[in-house]
Scaffold this motif. Structure first.
Motif, PDB file in Angstrom:
ATOM      1  N   GLN A  59       0.832  -1.198   0.000  1.00 20.37           N
ATOM      2  CA  GLN A  59       0.000   0.000   0.000  1.00 20.37           C
ATOM      3  C   GLN A  59       0.874   1.259   0.000  1.00 20.37           C
ATOM      4  N   CYS A  79       1.717   3.823   3.211  1.00 18.43           N
ATOM      5  CA  CYS A  79       1.601   3.165   4.524  1.00 18.43           C
ATOM      6  C   CYS A  79       2.925   3.254   5.264  1.00 18.43           C
ATOM      7  N   ASN A 139      -1.416   0.438  12.316  1.00 21.97           N
ATOM      8  CA  ASN A 139      -2.694   0.401  11.593  1.00 21.97           C
ATOM      9  C   ASN A 139      -3.215   1.807  11.299  1.00 21.97           C
ATOM     10  N   TRP A 190      -4.102   4.940   8.889  1.00 18.80           N
ATOM     11  CA  TRP A 190      -4.546   5.088   7.509  1.00 18.80           C
ATOM     12  C   TRP A 190      -3.381   5.617   6.691  1.00 18.80           C
ATOM     13  N   PRO A 191      -3.087   5.134   5.461  1.00 15.01           N
ATOM     14  CA  PRO A 191      -3.877   4.266   4.591  1.00 15.01           C
ATOM     15  C   PRO A 191      -3.523   2.781   4.657  1.00 15.01           C
ATOM     16  N   CYS A 192      -2.829   2.342   5.742  1.00 13.91           N
ATOM     17  CA  CYS A 192      -2.527   0.911   5.833  1.00 13.91           C
ATOM     18  C   CYS A 192      -3.853   0.139   5.914  1.00 13.91           C
ATOM     19  N   PRO A 193      -3.994  -0.915   5.138  1.00 17.09           N
ATOM     20  CA  PRO A 193      -5.292  -1.626   5.026  1.00 17.09           C
ATOM     21  C   PRO A 193      -5.755  -2.236   6.354  1.00 17.09           C
ATOM     22  N   ASN A 194      -4.835  -2.746   7.133  1.00 18.82           N
ATOM     23  CA  ASN A 194      -5.184  -3.309   8.440  1.00 18.82           C
ATOM     24  C   ASN A 194      -3.918  -3.269   9.271  1.00 18.82           C
TER      25      ASN A 194
END
Lengths: 279, 262
Positions: B57, B60, B170, B172-176
């Protein structure tokens, strides 16, 4: 503040060292610090960037590098060199303190002209008395630091040899992964070189220690066979207020004095000294 | 303007410091500034480049790095060293002011002025007493405060002095929750502990210097109170001078001999 700054600070100490001490300082600066700066740093420069593991797993590279190289050789050597050279500053501080005392004494006896003050700054201190102990302590600390760092090196990198391939299975590496080190042979050569120069420095320090101890014993032996200090009448002076002054005078004549040498070189000053109130 | 220039500026202050102050300055330059320049900067050199997160991502990695390292250790140490060494400039300014006053007196041809020429005023070392004592003590106090504040800031920001190998992020923009790996964590921990240890030694030296100055101040005050009660005549002064000389000579100063052989 870098290696050049350290050189400036330590070259002042050189004047009050023994001959072996000067050789040791030259070996440190030319064969260790200079080699470190000029050669070793470029060999280890790409150690992390060129450390490659046979995996695409992000983070595996970093983790394996950290596992096999907890602290880089270059940083260990830099720390070692700094810690090994700084005990010499103890000697520098002691010499500065003694010079300060000499200047104070000159001022009190009315000889505070610039010529004598300059002479105090320039003349070489003899390594005797408390300065001898400080010097010996600094040599002992040097030896200790060298030995400790060589041991740490051996613990961290057994055999002092740099492997070409290491196998790593720390998380997040998926399984046992091959990792390749950059320039292993060149690194081994430099490691062995630095080890050899470190051993030479240890030998020089031990030789200096032996030399200082032998010299001190020889001087003591010479003093014991020539007890010519003129104590004077013991009972007559014991009760008088001059007893303390005579005791101090005896202390002064018993020790080798750099100011005494200075006075020998300047007979005019000695005449004035003889007439002063402390006589 | 770099560390070398700071060394030049502070070297001048060294002349008017106490012995403990000179030791403190040596420790500062050799064990802190030199280690920072020669070793620590290399260790932290690739900190952002080699900070790796287990995700493709975009953005991130940047966000996670910024979240875990609001200000890099190296920059914090540089700030700390600058703040800690600059109170000494208060002393330098006070000394310069005194020198300026003495030069003004000398130029006016004041009879009270005991100097022979301007050069002597420039070379003279002032004793730490009177208003200079207060300036010097304040500078040590500020040093202590800055050291303590930065050590606390370090501890607060990095939750202890250890650098972990793995951090879970975690933002944003890390997905999870994503694993992020720090480069050279062990080496960084070693240097952090080293710098903290030397910082503590500097704090101890400053406290010792403060105690020494306070003790000297109270001793001087009690001596003055004692002297005011007795008559001070010429013989008393001669005796004090002789005692001081005897003390100097017998004070483990075997190399300071003037030919007093009778």
């Amino acid at each position: 503040m870098n290696w050049a700054g350290l050189y400036t600070v330590l070259s002042g100490v050189n004047r009050h060292s023994t001959a072996i001490g000067r050789i040791w300082l030259s070996v440190i600066f030319i064969f260790r610090i200079m080699v470190l700066v000029v050669a070793a740093e470029s060999v280890w420069g790409d150690e992390k960037a060129a450390f490659t593991c046979n995996t695409q797993q992000p983070g595996c590279n970093s983790v394996c590098y950290d596992h096999f190289f907890p602290i880089s050789h270059i940083r260990l050597w830099a720390l070692q060199l700094i810690l090994v050279t700084t005990p010499a500053l103890l000697v520098a501080m002691h010499v500065a303190y003694q010079q300060h005392q000499e200047k104070k004494l000159l001022v009190l006896t009315g000889h505070a002209d610039p010529k004598h003050m300059e002479e105090v700054k320039k003349h070489k201190m003899r390594i005797s008395g408390s300065l001898w102990w400080t010097y010996v302590c600094s040599v002992v600390f040097r030896l200790l630091f060298e030995a400790v760092f060589m041991y740490i090196f051996y613990m961290l990198y057994p055999g002092y040899q740099m492997m070409r391939l290491v196998k790593c299975e720390a998380y997040p590496c998926p399984n046992t992964v091959d990792c390749f080190i950059s320039r292993p042979t060149e690194k081994t050569i430099f490691t062995v070189f630095m080890l050899v120069t470190s051993s030479i420095c240890i030998v020089l320090n031990m030789a200096e220690l032996v030399y200082l101890v032998v010299r001190a014993c020889a001087r003591r032996g010479q003093h014991n066979s020539n007890p010519s200090s003129g104590k004077g009448s013991f009972y007559g002076h014991k009760l008088s207020s001059e007893y303390k002054q005579n005791e101090i005078n005896q202390l002064l004549t018993e020790q080798d004095g750099s100011l005494k040498d200075m006075l020998r070189r300047n007979p005019g000053l000695q005449e004035k000294g003889d007439r002063c109130s402390a006589c | 303007m770099d560390w070398g220039a700071l060394h030049t500026i502070l070297g001048g202050v060294n002349k008017h410091s106490t012995s403990i102050g000179k030791i403190w300055l040596t420790v500062l330059f050799i064990f802190r500034i030199m280690i920072l320049v020669v070793a620590a900067e290399r260790v932290w050199g690739d900190e952002q480049h080699d900070f790796v997160c287990n995700t493709l991502q975009p953005g991130c990695k940047n966000v996670c790095y910024d979240h875990f390292f609001p200000i890099s250790h190296i920059r914090l140490w540089a700030l700390q060293l600058i703040f800690v060494s600059t109170p000494a400039l208060l002393v330098a300014m006070h000394v310069a002011y005194r020198r300026h006053e003495k030069k003004r007196q000398f130029r006016k041809g004041d009879q009270k002025c005991e100097y022979k020429d301007i050069e002597e005023i420039r070379r003279q070392r002032f004793r730490i007493e009177g208003s200079l004592w207060w300036t010097y003590t304040s500078s040590i106090f500020f040093r202590l405060v800055f050291e303590a504040v930065f050590m606390y800031a370090f501890y607060f920001m990095y939750d202890g002095f250890r650098m972990p190998r793995l951090m879970k992020c975690n933002a944003w923009p890390c997905p999870n929750t994503v694993d992020c790996f720090v480069s050279r964590p062990t080496e960084k921990t070693v240097f952090t502990i080293f710098m903290i240890a030397v910082s503590s030694i500097c704090i101890l030296l400053n406290v010792a210097e403060l105690c020494y100055l306070l003790t000297k101040f109270f001793l001087r005050k009690s001596k003055k109170a004692g002297n005011n009660k007795h008559h001070s005549n010429h013989e008393n002064k001669e005796e004090t001078k002789q005692n001081e000389m005897n003390e100097l000579i017998s004070d483990s100063c075997q190399n300071t001999v003037i030919g007093f052989t009778s």
